[in-house]
Design a protein around this motif. Structure first.
Motif, PDB file in Angstrom:
ATOM      1  N   ALA A  22       6.975  -0.719  12.351  1.00 51.86           N
ATOM      2  CA  ALA A  22       6.372  -1.722  11.481  1.00 51.86           C
ATOM      3  C   ALA A  22       8.477  -2.028  10.855  1.00 51.86           C
ATOM      4  N   ARG A  23       8.647  -2.008  10.815  1.00 53.15           N
ATOM      5  CA  ARG A  23      10.081  -1.926  11.060  1.00 53.15           C
ATOM      6  C   ARG A  23      10.470  -3.749  10.269  1.00 53.15           C
ATOM      7  N   GLY A  24      10.634  -4.497  11.654  1.00 53.33           N
ATOM      8  CA  GLY A  24      10.450  -6.303  10.891  1.00 53.33           C
ATOM      9  C   GLY A  24      10.051  -6.112  10.663  1.00 53.33           C
ATOM     10  N   LEU A  25       8.312  -6.149  10.158  1.00 57.53           N
ATOM     11  CA  LEU A  25       7.259  -6.887   9.404  1.00 57.53           C
ATOM     12  C   LEU A  25       7.788  -6.294   7.879  1.00 57.53           C
ATOM     13  N   VAL A  26       8.513  -5.203   7.845  1.00 57.72           N
ATOM     14  CA  VAL A  26       8.555  -4.963   6.158  1.00 57.72           C
ATOM     15  C   VAL A  26       9.642  -5.672   5.652  1.00 57.72           C
ATOM     16  N   ILE A  27      10.723  -5.453   6.292  1.00 56.28           N
ATOM     17  CA  ILE A  27      12.084  -5.994   6.166  1.00 56.28           C
ATOM     18  C   ILE A  27      11.441  -7.537   6.083  1.00 56.28           C
ATOM     19  N   SER A  28      11.186  -7.997   6.530  1.00 58.17           N
ATOM     20  CA  SER A  28      10.726  -9.453   6.432  1.00 58.17           C
ATOM     21  C   SER A  28       9.948 -10.093   4.961  1.00 58.17           C
ATOM     22  N   ALA A  29       8.522  -9.103   4.875  1.00 61.42           N
ATOM     23  CA  ALA A  29       8.041  -8.940   3.890  1.00 61.42           C
ATOM     24  C   ALA A  29       8.829  -9.171   1.821  1.00 61.42           C
ATOM     25  N   SER A  30       9.756  -7.916   2.583  1.00 58.97           N
ATOM     26  CA  SER A  30      10.872  -7.292   1.869  1.00 58.97           C
ATOM     27  C   SER A  30      11.932  -9.074   1.273  1.00 58.97           C
ATOM     28  N   ASN A  31      12.192  -9.257   2.622  1.00 66.04           N
ATOM     29  CA  ASN A  31      12.834 -10.943   1.953  1.00 66.04           C
ATOM     30  C   ASN A  31      12.027 -11.845   1.318  1.00 66.04           C
ATOM     31  N   LEU A  32      11.036 -12.609   1.977  1.00 72.91           N
ATOM     32  CA  LEU A  32       9.922 -12.916   1.370  1.00 72.91           C
ATOM     33  C   LEU A  32      10.132 -12.241  -0.300  1.00 72.91           C
ATOM     34  N   CYS A  33       9.662 -11.235  -1.010  1.00 76.83           N
ATOM     35  CA  CYS A  33      10.082 -11.031  -2.558  1.00 76.83           C
ATOM     36  C   CYS A  33      11.269 -11.736  -2.710  1.00 76.83           C
ATOM     37  N   ILE A  34      12.085 -11.436  -1.911  1.00 75.28           N
ATOM     38  CA  ILE A  34      13.743 -11.075  -2.476  1.00 75.28           C
ATOM     39  C   ILE A  34      14.197 -12.920  -3.042  1.00 75.28           C
ATOM     40  N   ASN A  35      13.569 -13.475  -2.116  1.00 74.76           N
ATOM     41  CA  ASN A  35      13.566 -15.410  -2.084  1.00 74.76           C
ATOM     42  C   ASN A  35      12.905 -15.872  -3.490  1.00 74.76           C
ATOM     43  N   LEU A  36      11.059 -15.333  -3.546  1.00 73.80           N
ATOM     44  CA  LEU A  36      10.254 -15.466  -4.644  1.00 73.80           C
ATOM     45  C   LEU A  36      11.573 -15.120  -5.972  1.00 73.80           C
ATOM     46  N   GLY A  37      11.615 -14.079  -5.777  1.00 72.92           N
ATOM     47  CA  GLY A  37      11.914 -13.606  -7.001  1.00 72.92           C
ATOM     48  C   GLY A  37      14.012 -14.672  -6.895  1.00 72.92           C
ATOM     49  N   SER A  84       0.962  -1.622   0.043  1.00 75.10           N
ATOM     50  CA  SER A  84      -0.079   0.160   0.157  1.00 75.10           C
ATOM     51  C   SER A  84       1.087   1.018   0.222  1.00 75.10           C
ATOM     52  N   GLN A  85       2.291   1.489   0.420  1.00 75.82           N
ATOM     53  CA  GLN A  85       3.260   2.539   0.809  1.00 75.82           C
ATOM     54  C   GLN A  85       3.668   2.299  -0.878  1.00 75.82           C
ATOM     55  N   LYS A  86       3.952   2.822  -2.024  1.00 76.69           N
ATOM     56  CA  LYS A  86       4.319   2.951  -3.239  1.00 76.69           C
ATOM     57  C   LYS A  86       5.309   2.978  -3.336  1.00 76.69           C
ATOM     58  N   GLY A  87       6.701   3.527  -2.246  1.00 81.37           N
ATOM     59  CA  GLY A  87       7.658   3.404  -2.177  1.00 81.37           C
ATOM     60  C   GLY A  87       8.391   2.403  -2.146  1.00 81.37           C
ATOM     61  N   LEU A  88       7.658   2.077  -0.528  1.00 82.52           N
ATOM     62  CA  LEU A  88       8.511   0.993  -0.270  1.00 82.52           C
ATOM     63  C   LEU A  88       8.598  -0.307  -1.256  1.00 82.52           C
ATOM     64  N   TRP A  89       6.972  -0.583  -1.352  1.00 87.13           N
ATOM     65  CA  TRP A  89       7.023  -1.615  -2.418  1.00 87.13           C
ATOM     66  C   TRP A  89       8.058  -1.471  -3.959  1.00 87.13           C
ATOM     67  N   ARG A  90       7.848   0.159  -4.757  1.00 89.85           N
ATOM     68  CA  ARG A  90       9.242  -0.331  -5.437  1.00 89.85           C
ATOM     69  C   ARG A  90       9.576  -0.410  -5.134  1.00 89.85           C
ATOM     70  N   ALA A  91      10.872   0.242  -3.764  1.00 95.04           N
ATOM     71  CA  ALA A  91      12.263  -0.190  -3.761  1.00 95.04           C
ATOM     72  C   ALA A  91      12.349  -1.730  -3.123  1.00 95.04           C
ATOM     73  N   THR A  92      11.603  -2.282  -2.717  1.00 91.62           N
ATOM     74  CA  THR A  92      11.369  -4.001  -2.622  1.00 91.62           C
ATOM     75  C   THR A  92      11.349  -4.689  -4.292  1.00 91.62           C
ATOM     76  N   LEU A  93      10.883  -4.179  -4.893  1.00 91.42           N
ATOM     77  CA  LEU A  93      10.691  -5.003  -5.989  1.00 91.42           C
ATOM     78  C   LEU A  93      12.241  -4.224  -6.694  1.00 91.42           C
ATOM     79  N   GLY A  94      12.736  -3.046  -6.450  1.00 82.79           N
ATOM     80  CA  GLY A  94      14.626  -3.074  -6.916  1.00 82.79           C
ATOM     81  C   GLY A  94      15.366  -3.844  -6.556  1.00 82.79           C
ATOM     82  N   ILE A  95      15.226  -4.432  -4.890  1.00 79.19           N
ATOM     83  CA  ILE A  95      15.855  -4.648  -4.408  1.00 79.19           C
ATOM     84  C   ILE A  95      15.609  -6.139  -4.109  1.00 79.19           C
ATOM     85  N   THR A  96      14.736  -6.630  -4.968  1.00 75.84           N
ATOM     86  CA  THR A  96      14.488  -7.933  -5.495  1.00 75.84           C
ATOM     87  C   THR A  96      15.160  -8.445  -5.952  1.00 75.84           C
TER      88      THR A  96
END
Length: 321
Positions: free
Chosen positions: A130-145, A2-14
């Motif tokens: 929510a930082r821990g949750l955000v980083i965990s969600a980012s790690n999930l995306c990284i593993n899927l990628g 829902s937070q575009k900036g964080l979502w796009r950053a996660t996609l970039g990291i992935t």
């Protein structure tokens, strides 16, 4: 998401980790082809991968130096372009010689410039609770990628696609991703290049920059000695600054594009009340707004008469000065 900036950053990291996994698997394939899968394959793989690691270390050190005062997202565009160029160089080199070793090192160097600002943005942008949750969600995306990257590289190798075509494939992916990011971050990229050129000619020393609040509206009230004052303030301030500019300038083709890109605050020279309201609104939105209250360049090096409009802007917005 829902937070575009964080979502796009996660996609970039992935994308970075998917890119890295793809490159690592291709390196293993190169080592296998050169050694026939026998003695020396592991050593050759380690030798080739070590160049990537060295590149990442050098790139990370450079990024830490460039971003010691503020996170520079424009580096993501530069890093992506270097990753694309290095992938093309990998496609035109062969064997395990110096050329390929340097190309792999360049891949790591560009990758660090791509990844570090995105990681910093993700951690800084996440809410405290929510930082821990955000980083965990980012790690999930990284593993899927990563799983996707493994699947793609495995499919290409099974189909007998040559290594040089695989490098071109990942280069095209880098070009597409970098182009998309450049469209999202034109201000950050232009700012990085322009201020980088400026800093190569002028040395700026900061005193008291830590007093600028990290968040919320801030009104900067500055003296005005030269036409480069805005650039100097932009270098010195740890946050992006929005400058006041007469609205008539927005109608001029090049100046108008520049003003809109850097979100300058349009004010009317003939409507003082409207100008105060517009500036106060920008402050209430949480921006750092700069005003030169003398209204002109100093012709003597001393202060000219201070116009009192900034006081009304401060009162109306409630922002610190």
């Amino acid at each position: 998401k829902s937070q575009k900036g964080l979502w796009r950053a996660t996609l970039g990291i992935t994308f970075f980790w998917s890119f890295g996994g793809f490159i690592q698997l291709v390196i293993i394939q190169i080592a296998k082809e050169l050694t026939g899968g026998g003695v020396g394959m592991g050593s050759l793989t380690a030798y080739l991968w070590s160049s990537v690691v060295v590149g990442i270390v050098i790139g990370s050190l450079l990024v830490s130096w460039v971003t010691k005062n503020r996170n520079e997202l424009g580096l993501v565009v530069v890093g992506g372009a270097i990753m694309a160029l290095a992938s093309i160089l990998l496609a035109v080199t062969s064997g395990a010689g110096f050329g390929r070793f340097m190309a792999l090192g360049t891949v790591g160097f560009g990758g660090a410039m791509f990844l570090v600002p995105l990681n910093a943005y993700l951690q800084d942008g996440a809410a405290e609770g929510a930082r821990g949750l955000v980083i965990s969600a980012s790690n999930l995306c990284i593993n899927l990628g990563g799983a996707l990257a493994v699947g793609v590289q495995l499919f290409l190798s099974i189909m007998g696609v040559p290594v040089w075509i695989q490098f071109l494939f990942i280069a095209v992916a880098c070009i597409a991703v970098t182009g998309y990011i450049a469209r999202l971050l034109p201000k950050d990229f232009v700012r990085l290049i322009a201020l980088g050129i400026f800093k190569s000619f002028y040395r700026v020393r900061r005193i008291g920059a830590e007093q600028i609040p990290e968040k919320g509206g801030v009104l900067l009230v500055a003296n005005h000695l030269s036409y480069i004052d805005g650039i100097i303030l932009s270098i010195a301030c740890p946050r992006s600054i929005r400058f006041l500019m007469f609205d008539t300038c927005f109608d001029k083709p090049w100046i108008g594009k520049f003003a809109r890109l850097f979100e300058m605050v349009p004010v009317s020279p003939t409507k003082a009340k409207d100008a105060i309201r517009v500036a106060a609104d920008a402050l209430q939105e949480g921006s750092v707004v700069c005003i030169f209250p003398e209204g002109q360049l100093s012709r003597s090096g001393g202060l000219a008469e201070i116009k009192r409009g900034y006081e009304m802007i401060a009162r109306k917005s409630g922002a610190p000065v």
